[in-house]
Structure formats: C-alpha cells, structure tokens
Design a protein around this motif. Structure first.
Motif, mmCIF file in Angstrom:
data_model
loop_
_atom_site.group_PDB
_atom_site.id
_atom_site.type_symbol
_atom_site.label_atom_id
_atom_site.label_comp_id
_atom_site.label_asym_id
_atom_site.label_seq_id
_atom_site.Cartn_x
_atom_site.Cartn_y
_atom_site.Cartn_z
ATOM 1 N N TYR A 152 0.835 -1.191 0.000
ATOM 2 C CA TYR A 152 0.000 0.000 0.000
ATOM 3 C C TYR A 152 0.872 1.245 0.000
ATOM 4 O O TYR A 152 1.992 1.211 0.502
ATOM 5 C CB TYR A 152 -0.884 0.041 1.249
ATOM 6 C CG TYR A 152 -1.772 -1.167 1.415
ATOM 7 C CD1 TYR A 152 -2.849 -1.365 0.565
ATOM 8 C CD2 TYR A 152 -1.531 -2.087 2.426
ATOM 9 C CE1 TYR A 152 -3.670 -2.481 0.717
ATOM 10 C CE2 TYR A 152 -2.350 -3.194 2.582
ATOM 11 C CZ TYR A 152 -3.421 -3.388 1.725
ATOM 12 O OH TYR A 152 -4.216 -4.473 1.893
ATOM 13 N N PRO A 153 0.352 2.335 -0.520
ATOM 14 C CA PRO A 153 1.063 3.595 -0.331
ATOM 15 C C PRO A 153 1.026 3.965 1.154
ATOM 16 O O PRO A 153 0.036 3.687 1.845
ATOM 17 C CB PRO A 153 0.256 4.572 -1.190
ATOM 18 C CG PRO A 153 -1.096 3.956 -1.330
ATOM 19 C CD PRO A 153 -0.893 2.482 -1.273
ATOM 20 N N LYS A 154 2.089 4.566 1.612
ATOM 21 C CA LYS A 154 2.176 4.931 3.043
ATOM 22 C C LYS A 154 1.109 5.957 3.437
ATOM 23 O O LYS A 154 0.745 6.832 2.639
ATOM 24 C CB LYS A 154 3.555 5.527 3.337
ATOM 25 C CG LYS A 154 4.650 4.498 3.492
ATOM 26 C CD LYS A 154 5.997 5.134 3.839
ATOM 27 C CE LYS A 154 6.757 5.625 2.603
ATOM 28 N NZ LYS A 154 7.164 4.597 1.648
ATOM 29 N N LYS A 192 5.000 0.346 -8.620
ATOM 30 C CA LYS A 192 5.948 0.986 -7.704
ATOM 31 C C LYS A 192 6.977 1.731 -8.526
ATOM 32 O O LYS A 192 7.429 1.227 -9.565
ATOM 33 C CB LYS A 192 6.658 -0.074 -6.855
ATOM 34 C CG LYS A 192 5.705 -0.809 -5.920
ATOM 35 C CD LYS A 192 6.479 -1.850 -5.144
ATOM 36 C CE LYS A 192 5.562 -2.929 -4.629
ATOM 37 N NZ LYS A 192 6.316 -4.012 -3.962
ATOM 38 N N ALA A 236 7.961 4.606 -4.099
ATOM 39 C CA ALA A 236 6.578 5.082 -3.969
ATOM 40 C C ALA A 236 5.642 4.047 -4.556
ATOM 41 O O ALA A 236 5.984 3.358 -5.506
ATOM 42 C CB ALA A 236 6.402 6.418 -4.692
ATOM 43 N N VAL A 237 4.479 3.916 -3.947
ATOM 44 C CA VAL A 237 3.464 2.970 -4.422
ATOM 45 C C VAL A 237 2.296 3.757 -5.009
ATOM 46 O O VAL A 237 1.855 4.751 -4.427
ATOM 47 C CB VAL A 237 2.970 2.086 -3.251
ATOM 48 C CG1 VAL A 237 1.813 1.192 -3.713
ATOM 49 C CG2 VAL A 237 4.109 1.263 -2.683
ATOM 50 N N ILE A 238 1.825 3.313 -6.184
ATOM 51 C CA ILE A 238 0.600 3.894 -6.760
ATOM 52 C C ILE A 238 -0.424 2.776 -6.808
ATOM 53 O O ILE A 238 -0.211 1.747 -7.449
ATOM 54 C CB ILE A 238 0.849 4.454 -8.170
ATOM 55 C CG1 ILE A 238 2.148 5.264 -8.216
ATOM 56 C CG2 ILE A 238 -0.325 5.309 -8.631
ATOM 57 C CD1 ILE A 238 2.545 5.716 -9.604
ATOM 58 N N THR A 292 -1.638 7.396 -3.810
ATOM 59 C CA THR A 292 -0.191 7.240 -3.868
ATOM 60 C C THR A 292 0.498 8.054 -2.782
ATOM 61 O O THR A 292 -0.022 9.083 -2.334
ATOM 62 C CB THR A 292 0.369 7.637 -5.251
ATOM 63 O OG1 THR A 292 1.778 7.417 -5.252
ATOM 64 C CG2 THR A 292 0.083 9.108 -5.569
ATOM 65 N N ASP A 293 1.672 7.546 -2.381
ATOM 66 C CA ASP A 293 2.501 8.308 -1.462
ATOM 67 C C ASP A 293 3.617 9.042 -2.214
ATOM 68 O O ASP A 293 4.490 9.642 -1.607
ATOM 69 C CB ASP A 293 3.085 7.401 -0.363
ATOM 70 C CG ASP A 293 3.703 6.131 -0.915
ATOM 71 O OD1 ASP A 293 3.920 6.056 -2.151
ATOM 72 O OD2 ASP A 293 3.963 5.206 -0.123
ATOM 73 N N SER A 304 -2.518 12.115 -3.743
ATOM 74 C CA SER A 304 -1.100 11.881 -3.506
ATOM 75 C C SER A 304 -0.672 12.584 -2.222
ATOM 76 O O SER A 304 -0.724 13.813 -2.136
ATOM 77 C CB SER A 304 -0.329 12.408 -4.725
ATOM 78 O OG SER A 304 0.793 13.134 -4.344
ATOM 79 N N ALA A 317 6.199 9.336 0.465
ATOM 80 C CA ALA A 317 7.382 8.595 -0.023
ATOM 81 C C ALA A 317 8.408 9.526 -0.662
ATOM 82 O O ALA A 317 9.444 9.064 -1.149
ATOM 83 C CB ALA A 317 6.946 7.524 -1.029
#
Lengths: 383, 383
Positions: A3-5, A153, A161-163, A186-187, A225, A229
C-alpha cells in the motif's frame, strides 16, 4: 499487498440494499495533492456536483463511497444529503468537510437511506485499518463480478513510492469517463499539474472503453497523492499512472455486464485522434459486431458496415485493412472463414485490428461482447 | 387485395440459401416517374451504386430484388453482377436495363450465386402475375418474422388511385434509411418533384426509427408511379405517402430482431429538429432503456441518463418532463413505480413521452426493446 504509506481505509456492509459490502472510506493521514475528472453527462449525480467543489483547490484527504444507490436525480435534497455525508465524515476524521470527496453508485432516482449512512459516517474513524484498500475496491462494486485493482511501484526520494488504483465498472459505460468510479492513491510526491497528468491518462484509458454506449451520471476518477514517499520523477509517475489507468479500464471492459470476451479495437494509420476515435467507437459499440464475436461468427461484413457508417469519415474501401488478430478478414473464403471462427472461439481476448491508411495516428479501444447475460441483467435491475 | 393498375410481379424461391422465397420482380406496363433514397453508409452495396445511376433520370419500370445475399463489399465483380442482373431482366421484360432498379439484402461480403440468379432473371416475364405484390413483400424478407405492407387509396382523375407500399427490416437498422428495402408502387399521376416528396416522407418515418443503431449498406426506398389512374391532388398524395411510410417504418421497428415491444419516443416542446433528433435517438438507442422496457422494469433514472448524455444539448433538469404513456416517471414513489411497471408489462406498444420545454418542435421516433432473442439471432447469423 503493498500500500502507499499513510492511507487507511475500510469497506463494510451497512445494509443499503442487501448483505454485500456497500460503504467504504479512504483516509490519508496527511492532506493530499489531488485531481479528479468527472462524467460529462448533463445530469451529474449529487456527489459529482459536491465532489467538483471539494477538489477545486487541488487538496483532498478522504474519500467516502457508497454503492447500491447513486444519489442521482434526487434534486436539492440529494445535494444536501451528499454534503451532510461529507460533514459527518469530516467530523469523525477530524478534518474539514471540503477535504472529503463523496461518491455514490447504483440505482438512479431513489433518495439515499440516510438513516443507515449517517451512523456509518459517524463511526468512520473507528473502522479504519492501515492500507486495507482492497476492501474498498470490493465495497464500490455494483454489478461487477470482481474487484479491480492495479498497482505500480516507482523510485522515490525516500526509496520507493506505491501507486494503488482501484475501479468499478460493469454497465452504463461509454465515453468521457468510462468507468463509473476509480480512485488512485499514492505516497509519491508529484511535481507539476496533477489534473493535467490525470486528464491525459484518462483520455488514453477510461475514455477509450465502452460497454454499452450509455454514459453514467456518476463517473469519477480521482487521484490522491500524500507525498509521504518523497519526490518522484514526473515522467515515471505519469507512465505508471497511465499503466494503472489502462489496466483498470481493460478490467472494466472485460467485466462488462454479461461479457464473455474482452474486445480490443486497434485503429492504426489513421489521420488523427478524431478519425481514430469515431471509427474505433463505431466498431466497439456495434451490437452486430459484439454479438458476432460472442457467437464466434466471422461475419466480417459487419466490420465493414461499422467503418462505413461513420458518415463524415469516408475511408477508401480498397485500402482499408481489417484483421481479427493477425488474420485478414476482407474477402475471406471458406477456408479462411473457418480459421477466423476458430480464432474467435478459442480466445477470450479478441483483437480487431483496423488499418485505415489515411495517416499515422494510432489508438486502442476496449469493450466487450454482447450476450444474453447483458439483457437478463439489465431487464430486471431495479426490481 | 387492391393493387395499383398496370403492375405485375412475382416472388419465388430460387435456392440462394434455403427453401424460403428469395427472389422477386416488380414490373409496370408503362415507364414510371420514379424517385429513391439510399443508405448513407460509406460502403454502399453494389445494387445501391447501380440503382443510383438508374434512377438518376427519374424514370424506372421494374425492380429486381434478391434476399439472403446483399452483394456488399464484393468489389468490381459485385457491381458487374448487379449490372448483369439488370441487363437480363431488361432483356426478359423487353425494356432498357437502365429502367431496372436492383436490390439485394442479406449477408455481406459473399459473391452472389449468379448461376441461380441469371436463369431466374431470364424467366422473369413468364413468372409475372398481375398485381400479386404481397408475394414480393414476402420474398424480400430476411430475419423479418412477417411481411410488411401498407396501402392507401386517394381520389384521382380517373376515379381512384392506389398507393401500395412494402418494406423489409429487422436488423442493422439506424438513421438515414432505417428500413433496408421499401418499394412503393402507385398508379397515381403525381405532379411536382417526386424525389423531394419522398425525401420529406422518409425523413419523418424511416429516418426516425432504430433497431440497433447499426446502419445497413443496402438501404433503399423507392417510389414508382405509372400514372395509369390519372392525376391526383399533390397534397393528398404526399399525405397518403407519408402515412404509408410511417406504417411501414413502425412495422419495421415492431418486427426488429428479437423484439417483443414497439417503443414510440415522442419528443415534445423541443427547440428544433436537431435537438429533438439527438435526444430522441439517444433514448431509442440506449441498451439500458431497451432492456428495462423488455423486463417491465420502470428504471426511469435511465431515461434521465439518456437525455443527459447528449452532451451538446443540455436540458434544465427541473423543467424536463418524462412519461411512460401518460404516467409521469421523475421521482416516482413505490406506488407509482408499481403502476409504471404494470404499464410496461401490460402493453406491447410503449410510449416514452419526453417534454423538453425548450421550444415548440415535436417529433416521433420508433424502435424496439432489446431481448435475448436479438443476441441469439445475431451471434450466429452467417453460420
């Protein structure tokens, strides 16, 4: 699952219609740079009207979604209901209501059952779990047969970063926001005009699909967003976001109501986007092509018909090429017809490759076949 | 049955595909003042190309039609086949080939079986019977479940003139020649511009129907008037011709592939024809409305959606009125929904009455519901 942070969420049943999940919330611990595109239908749902207001300043921190009821054509009361939902969510999460994007999807013209929704909003904070986004992907489903998730990622200043993208689709799906609802979290910290980036990605993905030529009143694609990250390369981000949008758009097409096959229409060597779009959509939306592909019937004359019915884009017949996969269809004799029929029957993804030879522009569109299942599903939807 | 004077005809089986009637000829003992309108599809069939040439001078004396094969997308050979058919018919009937209007309807992209068609052309004269036009109406059918005939009589200089119309339809039917083939024969002597009169009548009838939004490559409507009954009043003629065109157009819509109900969409108080046509067609072609009417499901939100998806014709929501029959649908509560459902289930002709309140223009459109039958019929059409 990655997961995104900084995002937490939940998807639960609150009894809007039946016992399946029908209510979801996504929350970012930090306000997010945000962008969204919405349906072009002239009668947008109340949540779309309120959502446009809330995203106008480019900042969001939460999304609240219910399925089973779209809160469309419900008048001033519908808008006031949508505002009240945002206010309750804001109160529970300790943020301003203008940081909340509301969405509703389902039947049109029925007032939201506020008596079950408001308590669920009040309890939002206590239900949140870190990450957990696939639960939301399930709660936003209506006639979808499966949840739709896509993840990429990319490198970021702080490592990675994760989207994370999710979508729901199924029916009432045509241009200009083909999917009804999609959220991309996303982070990544994104420089540049997020709205413009999102619009570009949507034009080449969700706006290239059609299930049934009908345009929903609820369509929404939003990206949030939170930047936790750190900075990412803008081009890498755009490219990953586009991949996610195409993944999700194809999933929506593949899971169209009653669909048994994904249809990909590739329009090549066209003059420009306008020509490609008109001819691609004419093929994609032709009930006669959709039923022929369903039946595995290589009735290629219908492809010619669908190119020819775009009155204002005449294509010279002799230079027009059409293929199923890599098999040419124009003038196929009985041996070739047998191969075409095998191609259609064997594959669950059908490529219709159309070469116009009027220029060098290329575009891809996605849709699905038309089956008895679509008819059954939609003949008795509300009752 | 009454026939216009001076016409003879036949409809027979010559074995193009199966044992049903597949070949017909209509002949007038006297050359006729004639007019015709054709498909706007950019890939018209060979007979349409040849037919346009033959009707250009406004005179025809015979029509030759085959079903089961459309002679479309068959290249130069197809055009040459169509010319040869006219030549053989001309030879048999003792008239110039340019007085013959050819039509073909059926599968696209397969060469005509000339070995069975040419002998039938050579025998045309010996098969003719006086009047007998209902036999032709049967021979031109493809997936039609019944022949379509409409007849009017009007006063003429010599007593009475007969206008006899026939049509075939069923699928691949949308704007700009909605019926695939229609022939209107009369012994009335008509003053004035027959082409203009026909075009006006077609615009308010065949061009107002849609079965499935697909536009055939063969559509043809022709009127042949041999004048044997003497002069008629031009306005009476126009009015009778319009009635016949509307009769036949409605029959085509009612007998759409798989259809169980005729749908009439009345667009009232619209700004002009453009607005009425866009919104009428959007409703008529919406798969979600067509399936809901099939299922007797008063899902009126879909009507709102279909009006709203005409992006360039925004209608104020509050002044928009929509009715099933005379029952208002917007905001219907459960009691009213029950009545709407009863209306849909009880009637085989469904009126969708849409009042835009943007002007005073009124137009009527006809289509049909979307059923599993349409899917079945078209999934396996050629095989």
């Amino acid at each position: 699952m990655d997961y995104p942070k900084g995002f937490s969420s939940f998807g639960i049943n609150i009894g809007i219609k039946d016992k399946t999940k029908d209510f979801g919330v996504i929350f970012s611990e930090k306000p997010c740079k945000a962008a969204a595109v919405f349906t072009r239908n002239n009668f947008p749902g109340a949540p779309v009207i309120v959502g446009k207001e809330h995203v106008r300043d480019g900042i969001l921190q939460a999304v609240v979604i219910n399925s089973k009821n779209s809160n469309v054509a419900t008048g001033d009361a519908g808008i006031s209901n949508s505002r009240q939902i945002c206010a309750e969510i804001g109160k529970s999460l300790g943020i301003s209501e203008t940081l909340v994007l509301p969405s509703s999807t389902g039947v049109i013209g029925v007032p939201l059952p506020m008596q079950v929704i408001l308590p669920a909003c009040a309890n939002a904070k206590s239900n949140l779990k870190p990450g957990n986004l696939e639960e939301v992907a399930e709660a936003i489903m209506t006639t979808d047969t499966r949840r739709k998730i896509s993840l990429r990622k990319i490198k970021s200043a702080n490592g990675e970063a994760v989207i994370f993208g999710m979508a729901k689709g199924a029916g009432m799906i045509e241009p200009n926001m083909a999917t009804m609802l999609s959220y991309i979290l996303t982070d990544a910290e994104v420089d540049g005009d997020l709205q413009k980036i999102l619009k570009q990605c949507v034009d080449a993905s969700f706006n290239c699909i059609s299930i049934d030529s009908d345009t929903s009143t609820s369509d929404t694609v939003a990206v949030l967003s939170n930047g936790l990250a750190g900075k990412v390369n803008a081009e890498e981000f755009r490219s990953a976001l586009l991949e996610i949008c195409i993944d999700l758009a194809k999933e929506v097409a593949r899971d169209g109501e009653g669909a048994s096959k994904l249809i990909e229409v590739r329009v090549r060597k066209s003059r420009d986007e306008i020509q490609a779009r008109k001819i691609g959509k004419s093929i994609l939306n032709s009930p006669l092509i959709k039923t022929a592909i369903y039946g595995g019937d290589p009735n290629w004359g219908r492809l010619v018909m669908a190119v020819g019915k775009v009155f204002d884009e005449p294509i010279p017949f002799d230079s027009l090429e059409i293929y199923f996969g890599d098999l040419p269809v124009k003038g196929a004799d009985s041996d070739k017809l047998k191969k075409l029929s095998e191609y259609l029957k064997k594959n669950s993804e059908i490529l219709v490759d159309v070469v116009l030879n009027t220029g060098n522009y290329e575009m891809v569109f996605w849709g699905c076949d038309l089956t008895e299942g679509y008819v059954k599903e939609n003949a008795y939807y509300t009752t």
